[in-house]
Scaffold this motif. Structure first.
Motif, PDB file in Angstrom:
ATOM      1  N   LEU A  81       0.814  -1.090   0.092  1.00 30.25           N
ATOM      2  CA  LEU A  81      -0.111  -0.053  -0.073  1.00 30.25           C
ATOM      3  C   LEU A  81       0.882   1.160  -0.028  1.00 30.25           C
ATOM      4  N   THR A  82       2.154   1.151  -0.244  1.00 29.28           N
ATOM      5  CA  THR A  82       2.873   2.492  -0.105  1.00 29.28           C
ATOM      6  C   THR A  82       3.972   2.183  -1.344  1.00 29.28           C
ATOM      7  N   GLU A  83       4.622   3.172  -1.956  1.00 28.72           N
ATOM      8  CA  GLU A  83       5.516   3.071  -2.729  1.00 28.72           C
ATOM      9  C   GLU A  83       6.980   3.202  -2.111  1.00 28.72           C
ATOM     10  N   LEU A  84       8.081   3.086  -3.046  1.00 27.04           N
ATOM     11  CA  LEU A  84       9.343   3.018  -2.565  1.00 27.04           C
ATOM     12  C   LEU A  84       9.827   4.303  -2.046  1.00 27.04           C
ATOM     13  N   PHE A  91       3.409  16.650   8.305  1.00 26.52           N
ATOM     14  CA  PHE A  91       2.341  16.252   6.948  1.00 26.52           C
ATOM     15  C   PHE A  91       2.259  17.223   6.075  1.00 26.52           C
ATOM     16  N   ARG A  92       2.134  18.698   6.477  1.00 32.89           N
ATOM     17  CA  ARG A  92       2.204  19.559   5.373  1.00 32.89           C
ATOM     18  C   ARG A  92       3.058  19.624   4.265  1.00 32.89           C
ATOM     19  N   LYS A  93       4.151  19.028   4.599  1.00 37.13           N
ATOM     20  CA  LYS A  93       5.317  18.986   3.600  1.00 37.13           C
ATOM     21  C   LYS A  93       5.147  18.096   2.353  1.00 37.13           C
ATOM     22  N   GLY A  94       4.289  17.108   2.742  1.00 39.19           N
ATOM     23  CA  GLY A  94       3.587  16.266   1.680  1.00 39.19           C
ATOM     24  C   GLY A  94       4.396  15.022   1.472  1.00 39.19           C
ATOM     25  N   LYS A  95       5.489  14.697   2.393  1.00 38.07           N
ATOM     26  CA  LYS A  95       6.346  13.392   2.061  1.00 38.07           C
ATOM     27  C   LYS A  95       5.756  12.017   2.648  1.00 38.07           C
ATOM     28  N   ILE A  96       4.818  12.277   3.673  1.00 32.17           N
ATOM     29  CA  ILE A  96       4.492  11.374   4.224  1.00 32.17           C
ATOM     30  C   ILE A  96       3.343  10.597   3.839  1.00 32.17           C
ATOM     31  N   SER A  97       3.049   9.381   3.587  1.00 31.12           N
ATOM     32  CA  SER A  97       1.814   8.701   3.068  1.00 31.12           C
ATOM     33  C   SER A  97       1.367   7.601   3.963  1.00 31.12           C
ATOM     34  N   MET A  98       2.024   7.313   4.921  1.00 32.39           N
ATOM     35  CA  MET A  98       1.609   6.389   6.065  1.00 32.39           C
ATOM     36  C   MET A  98       1.914   6.807   7.569  1.00 32.39           C
ATOM     37  N   PHE A  99       1.046   6.450   8.662  1.00 30.90           N
ATOM     38  CA  PHE A  99       1.282   6.881   9.827  1.00 30.90           C
ATOM     39  C   PHE A  99       0.984   5.428  10.525  1.00 30.90           C
ATOM     40  N   ILE A 100       1.986   5.051  11.176  1.00 28.01           N
ATOM     41  CA  ILE A 100       1.872   3.728  11.811  1.00 28.01           C
ATOM     42  C   ILE A 100       1.660   3.780  13.371  1.00 28.01           C
ATOM     43  N   LEU A 101       0.366   3.535  13.940  1.00 25.82           N
ATOM     44  CA  LEU A 101      -0.218   3.829  14.987  1.00 25.82           C
ATOM     45  C   LEU A 101       0.057   2.465  15.965  1.00 25.82           C
ATOM     46  N   CYS A 102       0.268   2.667  17.200  1.00 25.96           N
ATOM     47  CA  CYS A 102       0.257   1.464  18.070  1.00 25.96           C
ATOM     48  C   CYS A 102      -0.847   1.871  19.043  1.00 25.96           C
ATOM     49  N   SER A 103      -1.665   0.871  19.010  1.00 28.03           N
ATOM     50  CA  SER A 103      -2.923   1.305  19.929  1.00 28.03           C
ATOM     51  C   SER A 103      -3.791  -0.173  20.409  1.00 28.03           C
ATOM     52  N   PRO A 104      -3.571  -0.271  21.514  1.00 23.09           N
ATOM     53  CA  PRO A 104      -2.808   0.309  22.693  1.00 23.09           C
ATOM     54  C   PRO A 104      -1.359   0.258  22.571  1.00 23.09           C
ATOM     55  N   HIS A 105      -0.816   1.139  23.181  1.00 17.68           N
ATOM     56  CA  HIS A 105       0.446   1.654  22.766  1.00 17.68           C
ATOM     57  C   HIS A 105       1.474   0.621  23.589  1.00 17.68           C
ATOM     58  N   ASN A 106       2.518   0.219  22.876  1.00 16.66           N
ATOM     59  CA  ASN A 106       3.683  -0.525  23.342  1.00 16.66           C
ATOM     60  C   ASN A 106       4.909   0.293  23.091  1.00 16.66           C
ATOM     61  N   PRO A 107       5.830   0.852  23.968  1.00 16.47           N
ATOM     62  CA  PRO A 107       5.846   0.415  25.364  1.00 16.47           C
ATOM     63  C   PRO A 107       5.114   1.374  26.505  1.00 16.47           C
ATOM     64  N   LEU A 108       4.193   2.099  26.124  1.00 21.89           N
ATOM     65  CA  LEU A 108       3.762   3.302  27.059  1.00 21.89           C
ATOM     66  C   LEU A 108       2.459   2.923  27.717  1.00 21.89           C
ATOM     67  N   GLY A 109       1.853   1.718  27.244  1.00 22.30           N
ATOM     68  CA  GLY A 109       0.739   1.181  27.888  1.00 22.30           C
ATOM     69  C   GLY A 109      -0.549   2.012  27.792  1.00 22.30           C
ATOM     70  N   ARG A 110      -0.461   3.013  26.932  1.00 24.22           N
ATOM     71  CA  ARG A 110      -1.769   4.102  26.826  1.00 24.22           C
ATOM     72  C   ARG A 110      -2.774   3.400  26.116  1.00 24.22           C
ATOM     73  N   VAL A 111      -3.836   3.681  26.441  1.00 23.80           N
ATOM     74  CA  VAL A 111      -5.106   3.336  25.593  1.00 23.80           C
ATOM     75  C   VAL A 111      -5.650   4.635  25.605  1.00 23.80           C
ATOM     76  N   PHE A 112      -5.545   5.004  24.056  1.00 27.11           N
ATOM     77  CA  PHE A 112      -5.904   6.513  23.580  1.00 27.11           C
ATOM     78  C   PHE A 112      -7.301   7.005  23.911  1.00 27.11           C
ATOM     79  N   LYS A 113      -7.681   7.998  24.224  1.00 28.35           N
ATOM     80  CA  LYS A 113      -9.004   8.519  24.423  1.00 28.35           C
ATOM     81  C   LYS A 113      -9.789   8.622  23.067  1.00 28.35           C
ATOM     82  N   LYS A 114     -11.052   8.775  22.669  1.00 33.01           N
ATOM     83  CA  LYS A 114     -11.594   8.623  21.767  1.00 33.01           C
ATOM     84  C   LYS A 114     -11.109  10.167  20.976  1.00 33.01           C
ATOM     85  N   GLY A 115     -10.965  11.129  21.539  1.00 30.85           N
ATOM     86  CA  GLY A 115     -10.766  12.547  20.991  1.00 30.85           C
ATOM     87  C   GLY A 115      -9.265  12.414  20.514  1.00 30.85           C
TER      88      GLY A 115
END
Ligand SMILES: Cc1ncc(COP(=O)(O)O)c(C=O)c1O
Length: 391
Positions: free
Chosen positions: A106-109, A157-181
């Motif tokens: 789903l991404t290009e080189l 993001f505004r610079k336009g070079k990023i096409s994917m964000f990898i989210l870790c949810s719940p978060h390893n190693p931070l143990g966060r369970v992100f709020k809806k907001g």
């Protein structure tokens, strides 16, 4: 079942098994609190069901059980209120494998991929080794409670070079369970700048009692821009089986992913491995509630005893606690200090990001007796160092 009954019934001495975690611990003469698996065996009904399959002796080509998808969907509906569709679900042999496959398909080189730091080490390596450009955004540390830096994310993001964000949810190693907001704000930014979200949700079922987990795909408005990686491997400690789900609601993205799996011959499912997930989802809910109670009790004890001495994250989910050993580690990393002074083998903080060498990740999915042992030696370390500083 209370936590003592659970521990008595399911804790296993893994020293005598070929456990990666325990063999390294024994070799280093340390209590192993590193790699993310649990020191508990699975529910007896899951073990018996797998045994039954083995004993039939029919190891020819097999289909998944007819109700595999129903069981999976039902489990997630009941636990997280989400309704996955069977046609969204693809299989891989583990979460890291899933990350590579999603990145390649789903991404290009030439694409850039962003991760937030601190991050689970393979987040760095999958991006780098797949030849994509890695962008990092540092999470803001509010005294052990880490949050996204949306301003920094948007500026990049505004610079336009990023096409994917990898989210870790719940978060390893931070143990966060992100709020809806928090998730909404992130997904809105990703949508605005046409950045695809890859949500690694393999820790989604280990949620502490006062928390609520929001699956990425429960945000209908952003669904077409999200791919979720989800498995039973962490929830039920099934790492040996290497089975994982990639959930892709958007038909165009799914088509690309399926085409990639066809070309690389990676789409077929290992049915025996999948059975461990199937039986755990089918029979393991009570076991899962039991193990969460043990982890929560372990965490509560750890926090109560050690928070006067150490900065640590709030465990909202997962069984992984990020602990700051400073100021007790002077010229050494936190990892080395714990090995040499506490006989504890944790994960080195710097493996999650170079600026975290005074931190360690501690795995709490073990017996309360092991936790008490670790707490005693960490308290001793802090007290000795405080006394030395005073004298
Ligand atoms: C967030 C996260 N993703 C992926 C993995 C690796 O999963 P797998 O062993 O299925 O590749 C882990 C293992 O700890 C993890 O914590």
């Amino acid at each position: 079942m209370n936590t003592k009954q659970f521990t008595d019934m399911y804790y296993i001495d893994r020293k005598k098994n070929d456990s990666v975690k325990w063999q390294r611990g024994v070799k280093m003469d340390c209590l192993p609190m590193w790699i993310a698996d649990m020191d508990f065996k699975g529910d007896q009904k899951v073990i018996d069901s797998l045994k039954e399959f083995i004993e039939k002796g029919d190891y020819g080509y097999a289909n998944l059980p007819k109700d595999y998808y129903d069981v999976l969907i039902d489990f997630h509906r009941k636990r997280h209120g989400i309704e996955y569709k069977p046609e969204w679900i693809r299989f891989t042999k583990g979460a890291i494998d899933a990350m590579y496959q999603v990145i390649y398909s789903l991404t290009e080189l030439k694409d850039g991929i962003m991760i937030s730091t601190p991050a689970y080490p393979p987040f760095y390596s999958t991006v780098k080794e797949s030849g994509r450009k890695l962008y990092t955004t540092k999470m803001i540390d509010n005294g052990g409670y880490f949050t996204f830096d949306y301003k920094d994310i948007e500026a990049r993001f505004r610079k336009g070079k990023i096409s994917m964000f990898i989210l870790c949810s719940p978060h390893n190693p931070l143990g966060r369970v992100f709020k809806k907001g928090e998730l909404e704000e992130l997904f809105e930014l990703c949508k605005k700048y046409d950045v695809l979200v890859l949500a690694d949700e393999v820790h989604c079922d280990i949620i502490m009692p006062d928390q609520e987990f929001y699956p990425a795909l429960s945000f209908k408005k952003y669904r077409r821009n999200i791919v979720s990686i989800c498995a039973a491997a962490k929830s039920f400690s099934l790492a040996v089986f290497s089975h994982c789900h990639v959930i892709i609601p958007d038909p165009a993205l799914r088509k690309k992913f399926i085409a990639y799996q066809r070309h690389t011959h990676t789409g077929s499912v290992n049915v025996f491995n999948a059975l461990s997930t199937y039986y755990s989802y089918k029979y393991g809910s009570e076991w899962l509630d039991g193990v969460i109670d043990v982890i929560y009790e372990n965490y509560s004890h750890f926090r109560m005893e050690l928070s006067p001495y150490y900065e640590m994250t709030n465990l909202e989910g997962t069984y992984l606690l990020f602990v700051n050993i400073a100021p007790y580690n002077k010229d050494r990393t936190a990892f080395d200090t714990l090995v040499s002074e506490c006989n504890i083998l944790a994960n080195a903080g710097e493996s999650f990001g170079e600026e975290y060498s005074s931190w360690v990740r501690i795995n709490l999915a073990t017996s309360p007796a092991n936790i008490r042992k670790a707490v005693r030696s960490l308290k001793k370390l802090a007290k000795e160092k405080q006394d030395q500083a005073c004298s």
